[in-house]
Scaffold this motif. Structure first.
Motif, PDB file in Angstrom:
ATOM      1  N   GLY A  87     -34.812  22.550  58.342  1.00 57.01           N
ATOM      2  CA  GLY A  87     -34.486  21.647  59.413  1.00 57.01           C
ATOM      3  C   GLY A  87     -34.331  20.326  59.357  1.00 57.01           C
ATOM      4  N   ILE A  88     -35.937  20.296  59.340  1.00 56.75           N
ATOM      5  CA  ILE A  88     -35.946  18.921  59.946  1.00 56.75           C
ATOM      6  C   ILE A  88     -36.600  18.272  58.622  1.00 56.75           C
ATOM      7  CG2 ILE A  88     -37.794  17.425  59.634  1.00 56.75           C
ATOM      8  CD1 ILE A  88     -38.629  18.797  62.326  1.00 56.75           C
ATOM      9  N   LEU A  89     -36.620  18.940  57.913  1.00 57.54           N
ATOM     10  CA  LEU A  89     -36.938  18.946  56.032  1.00 57.54           C
ATOM     11  C   LEU A  89     -35.835  19.013  55.547  1.00 57.54           C
ATOM     12  CD1 LEU A  89     -39.090  18.642  53.263  1.00 57.54           C
ATOM     13  CD2 LEU A  89     -38.843  21.041  53.328  1.00 57.54           C
ATOM     14  N   VAL A  90     -34.779  19.333  55.756  1.00 52.60           N
ATOM     15  CA  VAL A  90     -32.935  19.283  55.288  1.00 52.60           C
ATOM     16  C   VAL A  90     -32.933  18.374  55.243  1.00 52.60           C
ATOM     17  CG1 VAL A  90     -31.238  20.167  55.343  1.00 52.60           C
ATOM     18  CG2 VAL A  90     -33.322  21.822  54.438  1.00 52.60           C
ATOM     19  N   ALA A  91     -32.696  17.686  56.467  1.00 48.94           N
ATOM     20  CA  ALA A  91     -32.399  16.039  57.542  1.00 48.94           C
ATOM     21  C   ALA A  91     -33.270  15.397  56.748  1.00 48.94           C
ATOM     22  CB  ALA A  91     -32.407  16.322  58.952  1.00 48.94           C
ATOM     23  N   GLN A  92     -34.646  15.463  56.302  1.00 54.16           N
ATOM     24  CA  GLN A  92     -35.035  14.250  55.417  1.00 54.16           C
ATOM     25  C   GLN A  92     -35.213  13.947  54.316  1.00 54.16           C
ATOM     26  OE1 GLN A  92     -39.298  15.888  55.363  1.00 54.16           O
ATOM     27  NE2 GLN A  92     -39.431  14.426  58.270  1.00 54.16           N
ATOM     28  N   ILE A  93     -34.606  15.345  53.763  1.00 51.83           N
ATOM     29  CA  ILE A  93     -33.899  15.118  52.061  1.00 51.83           C
ATOM     30  C   ILE A  93     -32.545  14.643  52.103  1.00 51.83           C
ATOM     31  CG2 ILE A  93     -33.337  16.312  50.119  1.00 51.83           C
ATOM     32  CD1 ILE A  93     -35.765  18.215  50.782  1.00 51.83           C
ATOM     33  N   PHE A  94     -31.345  15.298  53.222  1.00 48.06           N
ATOM     34  CA  PHE A  94     -30.314  14.610  52.625  1.00 48.06           C
ATOM     35  C   PHE A  94     -30.533  13.199  53.280  1.00 48.06           C
ATOM     36  CE2 PHE A  94     -29.533  18.828  52.427  1.00 48.06           C
ATOM     37  CZ  PHE A  94     -27.917  18.710  51.482  1.00 48.06           C
ATOM     38  N   GLY A  95     -31.277  12.923  54.406  1.00 40.25           N
ATOM     39  CA  GLY A  95     -31.226  11.283  54.849  1.00 40.25           C
ATOM     40  C   GLY A  95     -31.930  10.461  53.912  1.00 40.25           C
ATOM     41  N   LEU A  96     -31.953  10.772  52.844  1.00 39.82           N
ATOM     42  CA  LEU A  96     -32.552  10.042  51.498  1.00 39.82           C
ATOM     43  C   LEU A  96     -31.486   9.352  50.992  1.00 39.82           C
ATOM     44  CD1 LEU A  96     -34.836  12.684  49.186  1.00 39.82           C
ATOM     45  CD2 LEU A  96     -35.311  10.324  50.517  1.00 39.82           C
ATOM     46  N   PHE A 155     -30.226   7.806  48.118  1.00 41.40           N
ATOM     47  CA  PHE A 155     -29.326   8.266  46.788  1.00 41.40           C
ATOM     48  C   PHE A 155     -28.052   9.534  47.628  1.00 41.40           C
ATOM     49  CE2 PHE A 155     -33.220   9.610  46.060  1.00 41.40           C
ATOM     50  CZ  PHE A 155     -33.732  11.496  45.892  1.00 41.40           C
ATOM     51  N   ILE A 156     -28.560   9.968  48.742  1.00 43.80           N
ATOM     52  CA  ILE A 156     -28.035  11.434  48.913  1.00 43.80           C
ATOM     53  C   ILE A 156     -26.719  10.806  49.929  1.00 43.80           C
ATOM     54  CG2 ILE A 156     -28.082  13.462  49.850  1.00 43.80           C
ATOM     55  CD1 ILE A 156     -30.601  14.389  48.492  1.00 43.80           C
ATOM     56  N   LEU A 157     -27.733  10.623  50.939  1.00 40.02           N
ATOM     57  CA  LEU A 157     -26.596  10.548  52.074  1.00 40.02           C
ATOM     58  C   LEU A 157     -26.932   9.884  53.372  1.00 40.02           C
ATOM     59  CD1 LEU A 157     -25.332  13.886  53.880  1.00 40.02           C
ATOM     60  CD2 LEU A 157     -23.937  12.553  52.324  1.00 40.02           C
ATOM     61  N   GLY A 158     -27.969   8.803  52.757  1.00 41.40           N
ATOM     62  CA  GLY A 158     -28.628   7.817  53.842  1.00 41.40           C
ATOM     63  C   GLY A 158     -28.437   7.034  53.353  1.00 41.40           C
ATOM     64  N   THR A 159     -26.777   6.377  53.288  1.00 43.73           N
ATOM     65  CA  THR A 159     -26.253   4.666  53.661  1.00 43.73           C
ATOM     66  C   THR A 159     -25.397   4.876  54.605  1.00 43.73           C
ATOM     67  OG1 THR A 159     -24.241   5.780  52.134  1.00 43.73           O
ATOM     68  CG2 THR A 159     -26.227   5.628  50.167  1.00 43.73           C
TER      69      THR A 159
END
Length: 411
Positions: free
Chosen positions: A91-100, A102-106
Protein backbone atom coordinates in the motif's frame (compact mmCIF):
# COMPACT_ATOMS: atom_id res chain seq x y z
CA UNK A 1 -4.20 6.34 18.75
CA UNK A 2 -7.91 6.66 19.52
CA UNK A 3 -8.83 3.90 17.09
CA UNK A 4 -6.22 1.43 18.32
CA UNK A 5 -7.31 1.89 21.92
CA UNK A 6 -10.91 1.04 20.95
CA UNK A 7 -10.15 -2.43 19.51
CA UNK A 8 -11.63 -4.33 22.47
CA UNK A 9 -14.97 -2.52 22.18
CA UNK A 10 -15.57 -4.12 18.78
CA UNK A 11 -13.95 -7.57 18.68
CA UNK A 12 -15.54 -8.96 21.83
CA UNK A 13 -19.02 -7.80 20.83
CA UNK A 14 -19.12 -8.25 17.05
CA UNK A 15 -16.33 -10.74 16.40
CA UNK A 16 -13.06 -10.34 14.50
CA UNK A 17 -14.37 -10.59 10.93
CA UNK A 18 -17.52 -8.56 11.46
CA UNK A 19 -15.51 -5.80 13.16
CA UNK A 20 -13.24 -5.51 10.13
CA UNK A 21 -16.28 -5.42 7.87
CA UNK A 22 -18.05 -2.71 9.87
CA UNK A 23 -15.15 -0.27 10.11
CA UNK A 24 -14.73 -0.19 6.34
CA UNK A 25 -17.56 2.35 6.50
CA UNK A 26 -15.10 4.69 8.24
CA UNK A 27 -12.56 4.33 5.43
CA UNK A 28 -15.22 4.98 2.79
CA UNK A 29 -16.60 8.00 4.65
CA UNK A 30 -13.12 9.43 5.28
CA UNK A 31 -12.04 8.83 1.69
CA UNK A 32 -15.13 10.61 0.34
CA UNK A 33 -14.55 13.61 2.61
CA UNK A 34 -10.92 13.92 1.49
CA UNK A 35 -11.75 13.27 -2.16
CA UNK A 36 -14.36 16.02 -2.38
CA UNK A 37 -12.76 18.57 -0.02
CA UNK A 38 -11.21 20.63 -2.82
CA UNK A 39 -14.42 20.68 -4.85
CA UNK A 40 -16.26 21.89 -1.73
CA UNK A 41 -13.39 24.29 -0.91
CA UNK A 42 -13.48 22.99 2.66
CA UNK A 43 -10.33 22.41 4.68
CA UNK A 44 -12.61 21.15 7.45
CA UNK A 45 -13.64 18.21 5.24
CA UNK A 46 -9.96 17.35 4.73
CA UNK A 47 -9.21 17.45 8.46
CA UNK A 48 -12.32 15.43 9.35
CA UNK A 49 -11.56 12.88 6.61
CA UNK A 50 -8.01 12.44 7.86
CA UNK A 51 -9.31 12.06 11.43
CA UNK A 52 -11.83 9.37 10.43
CA UNK A 53 -9.27 7.45 8.34
CA UNK A 54 -6.88 7.67 11.29
CA UNK A 55 -9.45 5.99 13.54
CA UNK A 56 -9.94 3.33 10.87
CA UNK A 57 -6.19 2.67 10.65
CA UNK A 58 -5.86 2.40 14.42
CA UNK A 59 -8.70 -0.13 14.61
CA UNK A 60 -7.39 -2.22 11.72
CA UNK A 61 -3.90 -2.52 13.19
CA UNK A 62 -5.60 -4.37 16.05
CA UNK A 63 -8.26 -6.31 14.15
CA UNK A 64 -6.17 -7.73 11.32
CA UNK A 65 -3.21 -9.28 13.23
CA UNK A 66 -5.64 -10.73 15.78
CA UNK A 67 -7.84 -12.30 13.11
CA UNK A 68 -4.89 -13.69 11.14
CA UNK A 69 -3.34 -15.19 14.27
CA UNK A 70 -6.59 -16.90 15.26
CA UNK A 71 -7.36 -18.45 11.84
CA UNK A 72 -3.79 -19.56 11.06
CA UNK A 73 -2.36 -23.02 11.82
CA UNK A 74 0.32 -22.92 14.51
CA UNK A 75 3.10 -23.96 12.11
CA UNK A 76 2.35 -21.07 9.72
CA UNK A 77 1.10 -18.39 12.11
CA UNK A 78 4.21 -16.23 11.74
CA UNK A 79 4.26 -16.42 7.95
CA UNK A 80 0.58 -15.48 7.70
CA UNK A 81 1.12 -12.71 10.27
CA UNK A 82 3.89 -11.27 8.11
CA UNK A 83 1.44 -11.08 5.19
CA UNK A 84 -0.27 -8.29 7.15
CA UNK A 85 2.93 -6.24 6.92
CA UNK A 86 3.26 -7.16 3.26
CA UNK A 87 -0.14 -5.62 2.59
CA UNK A 88 0.91 -2.46 4.40
CA UNK A 89 4.18 -2.01 2.49
CA UNK A 90 2.52 -2.71 -0.86
CA UNK A 91 0.00 0.00 0.00
CA UNK A 92 2.84 2.41 0.83
CA UNK A 93 4.60 1.62 -2.45
CA UNK A 94 1.42 2.09 -4.50
CA UNK A 95 0.78 5.44 -2.77
CA UNK A 96 4.36 6.56 -3.51
CA UNK A 97 3.97 5.68 -7.20
CA UNK A 98 0.55 7.31 -7.58
CA UNK A 99 1.94 10.37 -5.80
CA UNK A 100 4.40 11.10 -8.63
CA UNK A 101 3.79 14.43 -10.37
CA UNK A 102 2.94 12.91 -13.72
CA UNK A 103 0.26 10.66 -12.15
CA UNK A 104 -1.75 12.15 -9.27
CA UNK A 105 0.81 14.21 -7.35
CA UNK A 106 -0.38 17.54 -8.75
CA UNK A 107 -2.28 20.49 -7.36
CA UNK A 108 -5.28 19.47 -9.41
CA UNK A 109 -5.38 15.74 -8.68
CA UNK A 110 -4.18 15.34 -5.06
CA UNK A 111 -7.76 15.00 -3.68
CA UNK A 112 -8.26 12.01 -5.99
CA UNK A 113 -5.08 10.48 -4.57
CA UNK A 114 -6.46 10.78 -1.03
CA UNK A 115 -9.88 9.57 -2.15
CA UNK A 116 -8.41 6.30 -3.44
CA UNK A 117 -8.64 5.14 0.18
CA UNK A 118 -12.16 3.92 -0.58
CA UNK A 119 -11.00 1.34 -3.16
CA UNK A 120 -9.25 -1.15 -0.79
CA UNK A 121 -12.09 -0.64 1.73
CA UNK A 122 -14.69 -1.56 -0.90
CA UNK A 123 -12.64 -4.56 -2.05
CA UNK A 124 -12.34 -5.79 1.53
CA UNK A 125 -16.06 -5.26 2.11
CA UNK A 126 -16.79 -7.44 -0.92
CA UNK A 127 -14.32 -10.19 0.10
CA UNK A 128 -14.83 -10.46 3.88
CA UNK A 129 -18.33 -12.05 3.75
CA UNK A 130 -16.67 -15.05 2.08
CA UNK A 131 -14.12 -15.34 4.94
CA UNK A 132 -14.95 -17.35 8.07
CA UNK A 133 -15.22 -15.90 11.54
CA UNK A 134 -12.38 -16.76 13.92
CA UNK A 135 -13.02 -20.30 15.22
CA UNK A 136 -11.43 -19.35 18.54
CA UNK A 137 -13.91 -16.49 18.95
CA UNK A 138 -16.82 -18.77 18.08
CA UNK A 139 -15.86 -21.54 20.51
CA UNK A 140 -14.32 -19.60 23.41
CA UNK A 141 -16.43 -16.43 23.34
CA UNK A 142 -19.71 -17.60 21.75
CA UNK A 143 -19.65 -21.31 22.82
CA UNK A 144 -20.49 -22.41 19.24
CA UNK A 145 -18.39 -25.58 19.12
CA UNK A 146 -19.95 -27.15 16.03
CA UNK A 147 -19.62 -23.95 14.02
CA UNK A 148 -15.99 -23.59 15.11
CA UNK A 149 -15.28 -27.24 14.22
CA UNK A 150 -16.80 -26.80 10.75
CA UNK A 151 -14.66 -23.72 10.08
CA UNK A 152 -11.49 -25.46 11.27
CA UNK A 153 -12.17 -28.42 8.98
CA UNK A 154 -12.63 -25.99 6.11
CA UNK A 155 -9.49 -24.00 6.95
CA UNK A 156 -7.20 -26.96 7.64
CA UNK A 157 -8.62 -29.13 4.86
CA UNK A 158 -8.90 -32.06 7.30
CA UNK A 159 -11.76 -33.78 9.10
CA UNK A 160 -9.87 -34.51 12.33
CA UNK A 161 -9.50 -31.21 14.21
CA UNK A 162 -10.09 -32.69 17.65
CA UNK A 163 -6.69 -31.59 18.97
CA UNK A 164 -7.33 -27.96 18.04
CA UNK A 165 -10.86 -28.09 19.47
CA UNK A 166 -9.58 -29.54 22.74
CA UNK A 167 -6.92 -26.83 23.03
CA UNK A 168 -9.63 -24.19 22.58
CA UNK A 169 -11.85 -25.92 25.15
CA UNK A 170 -9.02 -25.94 27.68
CA UNK A 171 -8.46 -22.23 27.07
CA UNK A 172 -12.22 -21.62 27.39
CA UNK A 173 -12.23 -23.34 30.80
CA UNK A 174 -9.31 -21.20 31.94
CA UNK A 175 -11.00 -18.05 30.64
CA UNK A 176 -14.25 -18.87 32.51
CA UNK A 177 -12.28 -19.11 35.77
CA UNK A 178 -10.68 -15.70 35.31
CA UNK A 179 -12.30 -12.33 35.83
CA UNK A 180 -12.74 -10.03 32.85
CA UNK A 181 -9.37 -8.63 31.80
CA UNK A 182 -9.22 -4.84 31.57
CA UNK A 183 -6.33 -2.66 30.50
CA UNK A 184 -5.44 -1.97 34.14
CA UNK A 185 -5.55 -5.70 34.93
CA UNK A 186 -2.87 -6.30 32.29
CA UNK A 187 -0.44 -4.28 34.42
CA UNK A 188 -1.68 -5.48 37.81
CA UNK A 189 -1.66 -9.25 37.23
CA UNK A 190 1.77 -10.95 37.43
CA UNK A 191 0.68 -13.36 34.67
CA UNK A 192 0.01 -10.52 32.24
CA UNK A 193 2.55 -7.92 33.32
CA UNK A 194 5.57 -9.42 31.60
CA UNK A 195 3.88 -10.11 28.22
CA UNK A 196 2.30 -6.63 28.11
CA UNK A 197 5.65 -4.98 28.85
CA UNK A 198 7.24 -7.09 26.09
CA UNK A 199 4.42 -6.12 23.73
CA UNK A 200 4.83 -2.40 24.42
CA UNK A 201 8.62 -2.50 24.09
CA UNK A 202 8.40 -4.39 20.79
CA UNK A 203 6.00 -1.77 19.43
CA UNK A 204 8.36 0.98 20.58
CA UNK A 205 11.26 -0.86 18.93
CA UNK A 206 9.42 -0.62 15.63
CA UNK A 207 8.79 3.13 15.78
CA UNK A 208 11.83 4.37 17.75
CA UNK A 209 14.05 2.51 15.27
CA UNK A 210 13.62 5.64 13.15
CA UNK A 211 11.99 3.91 10.18
CA UNK A 212 9.15 6.39 9.87
CA UNK A 213 11.54 9.31 10.22
CA UNK A 214 13.34 7.89 7.19
CA UNK A 215 10.12 7.39 5.21
CA UNK A 216 8.39 10.64 6.24
CA UNK A 217 11.43 12.71 5.34
CA UNK A 218 13.16 10.36 2.89
CA UNK A 219 13.05 12.84 0.02
CA UNK A 220 14.98 15.41 2.05
CA UNK A 221 17.38 12.78 3.37
CA UNK A 222 18.17 11.51 -0.12
CA UNK A 223 18.55 15.11 -1.32
CA UNK A 224 21.07 15.78 1.46
CA UNK A 225 22.88 12.60 0.42
CA UNK A 226 23.34 14.06 -3.05
CA UNK A 227 20.56 12.37 -5.04
CA UNK A 228 19.36 14.55 -7.93
CA UNK A 229 15.86 12.98 -8.14
CA UNK A 230 15.20 12.02 -4.50
CA UNK A 231 11.55 11.09 -5.10
CA UNK A 232 12.63 8.11 -7.23
CA UNK A 233 15.13 7.05 -4.57
CA UNK A 234 12.23 7.11 -2.08
CA UNK A 235 10.25 4.79 -4.37
CA UNK A 236 13.36 2.59 -4.57
CA UNK A 237 13.31 2.35 -0.78
CA UNK A 238 9.63 1.34 -1.04
CA UNK A 239 10.57 -1.44 -3.48
CA UNK A 240 13.27 -2.69 -1.07
CA UNK A 241 10.67 -2.49 1.70
CA UNK A 242 8.33 -4.77 -0.23
CA UNK A 243 10.96 -7.27 -1.41
CA UNK A 244 12.37 -7.91 2.05
CA UNK A 245 8.91 -8.26 3.58
CA UNK A 246 8.42 -11.15 1.14
CA UNK A 247 11.79 -12.54 2.30
CA UNK A 248 10.59 -12.32 5.91
CA UNK A 249 7.46 -14.35 5.05
CA UNK A 250 9.70 -17.32 4.19
CA UNK A 251 12.19 -16.80 7.03
CA UNK A 252 9.95 -16.21 10.05
CA UNK A 253 8.95 -19.87 10.53
CA UNK A 254 12.49 -21.10 9.92
CA UNK A 255 14.64 -18.65 11.88
CA UNK A 256 12.01 -17.71 14.47
CA UNK A 257 10.57 -14.38 15.61
CA UNK A 258 13.18 -13.62 18.27
CA UNK A 259 16.18 -14.28 16.01
CA UNK A 260 14.83 -12.23 13.10
CA UNK A 261 13.89 -9.35 15.39
CA UNK A 262 17.38 -9.22 16.89
CA UNK A 263 19.01 -9.51 13.46
CA UNK A 264 16.87 -6.63 12.19
CA UNK A 265 17.61 -4.41 15.20
CA UNK A 266 21.35 -5.08 15.02
CA UNK A 267 21.51 -4.44 11.28
CA UNK A 268 19.54 -1.21 11.61
CA UNK A 269 21.81 0.03 14.43
CA UNK A 270 24.89 -0.56 12.26
CA UNK A 271 23.26 1.19 9.29
CA UNK A 272 22.22 4.15 11.47
CA UNK A 273 25.86 4.68 12.48
CA UNK A 274 26.96 4.24 8.86
CA UNK A 275 24.39 6.84 7.72
CA UNK A 276 25.74 9.32 10.26
CA UNK A 277 29.36 8.81 9.23
CA UNK A 278 28.61 8.95 5.50
CA UNK A 279 26.49 12.11 5.76
CA UNK A 280 29.22 13.83 7.77
CA UNK A 281 31.91 12.92 5.21
CA UNK A 282 29.96 13.19 1.92
CA UNK A 283 31.31 16.68 1.20
CA UNK A 284 34.88 15.43 1.67
CA UNK A 285 34.61 12.09 -0.10
CA UNK A 286 32.15 11.78 -3.00
CA UNK A 287 31.86 8.02 -2.52
CA UNK A 288 30.20 8.66 0.84
CA UNK A 289 27.00 9.77 -0.91
CA UNK A 290 26.67 6.31 -2.45
CA UNK A 291 27.48 4.68 0.89
CA UNK A 292 24.76 6.75 2.56
CA UNK A 293 22.17 5.72 -0.03
CA UNK A 294 23.19 2.06 0.31
CA UNK A 295 23.02 2.34 4.11
CA UNK A 296 19.46 3.70 3.93
CA UNK A 297 18.31 0.91 1.62
CA UNK A 298 19.97 -1.80 3.75
CA UNK A 299 18.49 -0.17 6.86
CA UNK A 300 15.01 -0.51 5.29
CA UNK A 301 15.76 -4.14 4.37
CA UNK A 302 16.75 -5.02 7.96
CA UNK A 303 13.57 -3.32 9.22
CA UNK A 304 11.39 -5.60 7.14
CA UNK A 305 13.36 -8.68 8.20
CA UNK A 306 12.23 -8.29 11.81
CA UNK A 307 11.06 -5.04 13.47
CA UNK A 308 8.56 -4.32 10.68
CA UNK A 309 6.26 -7.37 10.72
CA UNK A 310 7.00 -9.14 14.02
CA UNK A 311 5.69 -6.64 16.64
CA UNK A 312 2.25 -6.60 14.97
CA UNK A 313 1.49 -10.31 15.19
CA UNK A 314 3.57 -11.42 18.18
CA UNK A 315 1.27 -9.51 20.57
CA UNK A 316 -1.61 -11.80 19.56
CA UNK A 317 0.66 -14.79 20.24
CA UNK A 318 1.69 -13.70 23.73
CA UNK A 319 -1.87 -13.60 25.13
CA UNK A 320 -4.75 -16.02 25.49
CA UNK A 321 -8.26 -15.26 24.21
CA UNK A 322 -9.44 -13.29 27.26
CA UNK A 323 -6.75 -10.60 27.56
CA UNK A 324 -5.86 -10.52 23.83
CA UNK A 325 -8.19 -7.63 22.77
CA UNK A 326 -7.07 -5.40 25.65
CA UNK A 327 -3.42 -6.24 24.95
CA UNK A 328 -3.81 -5.44 21.24
CA UNK A 329 -5.39 -2.11 22.18
CA UNK A 330 -2.52 -1.16 24.52
CA UNK A 331 0.16 -2.30 22.07
CA UNK A 332 -1.47 -0.53 19.12
CA UNK A 333 -1.86 2.69 21.09
CA UNK A 334 1.82 2.50 22.07
CA UNK A 335 2.79 2.06 18.42
CA UNK A 336 0.73 4.96 17.10
CA UNK A 337 1.74 7.27 19.97
CA UNK A 338 5.44 6.67 19.35
CA UNK A 339 4.82 7.03 15.60
CA UNK A 340 3.20 10.41 16.23
CA UNK A 341 6.05 11.58 18.47
CA UNK A 342 8.75 10.55 15.98
CA UNK A 343 6.98 12.36 13.14
CA UNK A 344 6.49 15.43 15.31
CA UNK A 345 9.96 15.68 16.84
CA UNK A 346 12.25 14.40 14.08
CA UNK A 347 12.42 17.66 12.05
CA UNK A 348 13.43 19.64 15.14
CA UNK A 349 15.93 16.98 16.20
CA UNK A 350 17.39 16.84 12.67
CA UNK A 351 17.71 20.64 12.55
CA UNK A 352 19.44 20.66 15.94
CA UNK A 353 21.70 17.60 15.56
CA UNK A 354 22.12 17.28 11.81
CA UNK A 355 23.53 13.91 10.75
CA UNK A 356 24.03 12.94 14.40
CA UNK A 357 20.25 12.48 14.77
CA UNK A 358 20.63 8.87 13.59
CA UNK A 359 22.93 8.13 16.55
CA UNK A 360 19.88 8.59 18.79
CA UNK A 361 18.07 5.89 16.83
CA UNK A 362 21.16 3.66 16.99
CA UNK A 363 21.17 3.95 20.80
CA UNK A 364 17.48 3.03 20.96
CA UNK A 365 18.07 0.07 18.64
CA UNK A 366 20.88 -1.29 20.78
CA UNK A 367 18.71 -0.97 23.92
CA UNK A 368 15.87 -2.85 22.21
CA UNK A 369 18.31 -5.50 20.98
CA UNK A 370 19.51 -6.17 24.54
CA UNK A 371 15.92 -6.25 25.81
CA UNK A 372 14.88 -8.74 23.12
CA UNK A 373 17.84 -11.00 23.90
CA UNK A 374 17.05 -11.21 27.61
CA UNK A 375 13.25 -10.88 27.77
CA UNK A 376 11.47 -11.90 24.57
CA UNK A 377 10.62 -15.62 24.28
CA UNK A 378 10.50 -17.58 21.03
CA UNK A 379 6.89 -18.32 20.04
CA UNK A 380 7.53 -20.24 16.81
CA UNK A 381 5.66 -23.55 16.67
CA UNK A 382 4.01 -23.08 20.08
CA UNK A 383 0.27 -22.97 20.67
CA UNK A 384 -1.35 -20.02 22.45
CA UNK A 385 -1.88 -22.26 25.48
CA UNK A 386 1.81 -23.24 25.65
CA UNK A 387 2.94 -19.63 25.40
CA UNK A 388 0.52 -18.54 28.13
CA UNK A 389 1.65 -21.37 30.46
CA UNK A 390 5.25 -20.30 29.89
CA UNK A 391 4.54 -16.82 31.21
CA UNK A 392 2.52 -18.14 34.14
CA UNK A 393 5.46 -20.37 35.06
CA UNK A 394 7.82 -17.41 34.97
CA UNK A 395 5.55 -15.26 37.12
CA UNK A 396 5.20 -18.11 39.64
CA UNK A 397 8.98 -18.53 39.78
CA UNK A 398 9.43 -14.79 40.35
CA UNK A 399 6.82 -14.83 43.12
CA UNK A 400 8.61 -17.71 44.87
CA UNK A 401 11.96 -15.92 44.63
CA UNK A 402 10.49 -12.73 46.08
CA UNK A 403 8.81 -14.68 48.95
CA UNK A 404 11.34 -17.27 50.16
CA UNK A 405 9.60 -17.67 53.54
CA UNK A 406 6.59 -19.25 51.78
CA UNK A 407 8.78 -22.16 50.74
CA UNK A 408 9.48 -23.08 54.36
CA UNK A 409 6.30 -24.37 56.06
CA UNK A 410 6.33 -24.00 59.82
CA UNK A 411 8.78 -21.12 59.87
Amino acid sequence: MIGSFSVGLFVNRFGRRNSMLMVNLLAIAGGCLMGFCKMAESVEMLILGRFIVGIFCGLCTGFVPMYIGEVSPTALRGAFGTLNQLGIVIGILVAQIFGLKFILGTEEHWPLLLGLTIIPAMLQSAALPFCPESPRFLLINKKEEEHAKMILQRLWGAQDVSEDIQEMKDESVRMSQERKVTVLELFRSPSYRQPIVISIVLQLSQQLSGINAVFYYSTGIFKDAGVREPVYATIGAGVVNTIFTVVSVFLVERAGRRTLHMAGLGGMAFCSILMTVSMLLKDTYSVMSYICIAAILIYVAFFEIGPGPIPWFIVAELFSQGPRPAAMAVAGCSNWTSNFLVGLLFPSAAALLGAYVFIIFAIFLIIFLVFTFFKVPETRGRTFEEITRGFEGRSADEAQKSSPMELQPGV
